[in-house]
Design a protein around this motif. Structure first.
Motif, short mmCIF file in Angstrom:
data_model
loop_
_atom_site.label_atom_id
_atom_site.label_comp_id
_atom_site.label_asym_id
_atom_site.label_seq_id
_atom_site.Cartn_x
_atom_site.Cartn_y
_atom_site.Cartn_z
N LEU A 103 10.91 74.81 20.57
CA LEU A 103 10.73 74.95 22.02
C LEU A 103 9.33 75.47 22.36
CD1 LEU A 103 14.18 76.49 23.06
CD2 LEU A 103 13.43 74.12 23.33
N ASP A 104 8.77 76.32 21.51
CA ASP A 104 7.40 76.79 21.73
C ASP A 104 6.41 75.63 21.68
OD1 ASP A 104 7.82 79.51 22.16
OD2 ASP A 104 7.81 79.97 20.02
N PRO A 107 7.65 72.87 25.26
CA PRO A 107 8.22 73.73 26.32
C PRO A 107 9.05 73.00 27.36
CG PRO A 107 5.84 73.48 26.59
CD PRO A 107 6.16 72.90 25.25
N LEU A 163 11.40 79.95 28.14
CA LEU A 163 12.07 78.84 27.46
C LEU A 163 13.40 78.52 28.14
CD1 LEU A 163 11.50 79.87 23.72
CD2 LEU A 163 10.08 78.39 25.16
#
Length: 306
Positions: A103-104, A107, A163
């Motif tokens: 997810l980083d 995004p 997130l």
């Protein structure tokens, strides 16, 4: 919908119900990840499921792009929990970090993570929005481990407000895809019926909220459709059920015989649960309205097993 959806832990009980319903709707591209991909293939063949599906090993997860990640990985069953307490923490942490790392880098992607009603800790009354957990910090017991691992995971998700992570707390879930050797009360009852044996039970009643696979799929679909957010939801059926109502049903419909033994105690590795359901209806704000009661679910899904 037409999203690209990754399901981690594709051989798990909950994942199988989601895969079944996603493929039946035919609106999504599925990437199914498991430690043993061949078992996913077998599941699809056994249930005649065909569609836009890619089956891969867990190590391949970071290499593709997804709109939604559904994390179904967990140790899962009481029998497995009893045998490997350390994995309660290890599995949650390892795969949680894998998803957050993804997810980083992406995004815009969203994650739906399966948590547990065990986060509430005490089950002598129905839980809800204002429930508090009590923990003897100098006497942490093995039955506390699972709930602590889930709280740790949820806390990490909440502190990453940037997130898009939604935790769905599952209290109880039942489907035709359950492993009859899992060690739950329901699986022990079903095994007794199939084997023609009497079921030994303790005299204590309990309340359970068995979520139907179609209702869970509806909740997941609503989360995917709605504007992304970071938060937690309690899942629930249309109505919980008691142990003795379940026993009455199995006795009437399948001839189950059971013996009440005052000395017998059903020991759950995540702790005793007299009332395991939630009063929180936060999910209703998304438009969630479960169609099936707990007893409905046990009736319909048991037909496929018996």
């Amino acid at each position: 919908m037409n999203e690209s959806i990754a399901i981690l832990g594709a051989t798990s009980h909950i994942a199988k119900g989601l895969i079944y319903n996603f493929i039946k709707t035919g609106k999504n591209r599925l990437f199914l990840f498991a430690r043993f991909p061949e078992r996913v293939n077998s599941f699809l063949k056994e249930n005649n499921l065909k569609g836009a599906v890619s089956i891969k090993g867990i190590k391949d997860f970071p290499a593709h792009k997804y709109d939604v990640i559904i994390n179904c990985i967990g140790i899962g069953t009481p029998n497995r929990l009893k045998d490997d307490l350390l994995s309660i923490f290890r599995l949650s942490e390892d795969f949680d970090n894998l998803v957050i790392s993804y997810l980083d880098r992406h995004p815009g992607a969203r994650c739906i993570n399966f948590s547990s009603g065990a986060v509430y800790g005490s089950f002598t009354e129905k839980t809800g929005r204002d429930s508090c957990r009590k923990l003897r910090v100098n006497d942490i017991r093995p039955q506390d481990y699972y709930g602590i691992a889930k709280i740790n995971s949820e806390a990490k998700h909440r502190c990453r407000k940037n997130l898009n992570i939604v935790d769905i707390r599952i209290f109880s879930y039942f489907s035709r895809f359950i492993d009859l050797n899992a060690g739950y009360f329901l699986t022990e009852a079903l095994k007794s019926i199939k084997e023609g044996k009497k079921l030994l039970i303790d005299p204590c009643d309990f309340i359970r909220d068995y979520l139907n696979p179609q209702d869970l799929f509806s909740l997941v679909s609503l989360i995917i459709k709605k504007k992304p957010f970071n938060g937690a939801l309690d899942a629930y059926s249309a109505k919980p059920v008691t142990k003795f109502k379940l026993l009455d049903f199995f006795a009437r419909e399948y001839g189950l015989e059971y013996i009440i033994d005052n000395k017998n105690r059903f020991n759950c590795p995540t702790g005793k649960k007299d009332i395991y359901c939630s009063l929180s209806r936060k999910a209703a704000g998304l438009g969630y309205k479960p169609e099936f009661s707990s007893l409905d679910t046990v009736k319909t899904e048991s037909e496929f097993l018996l």
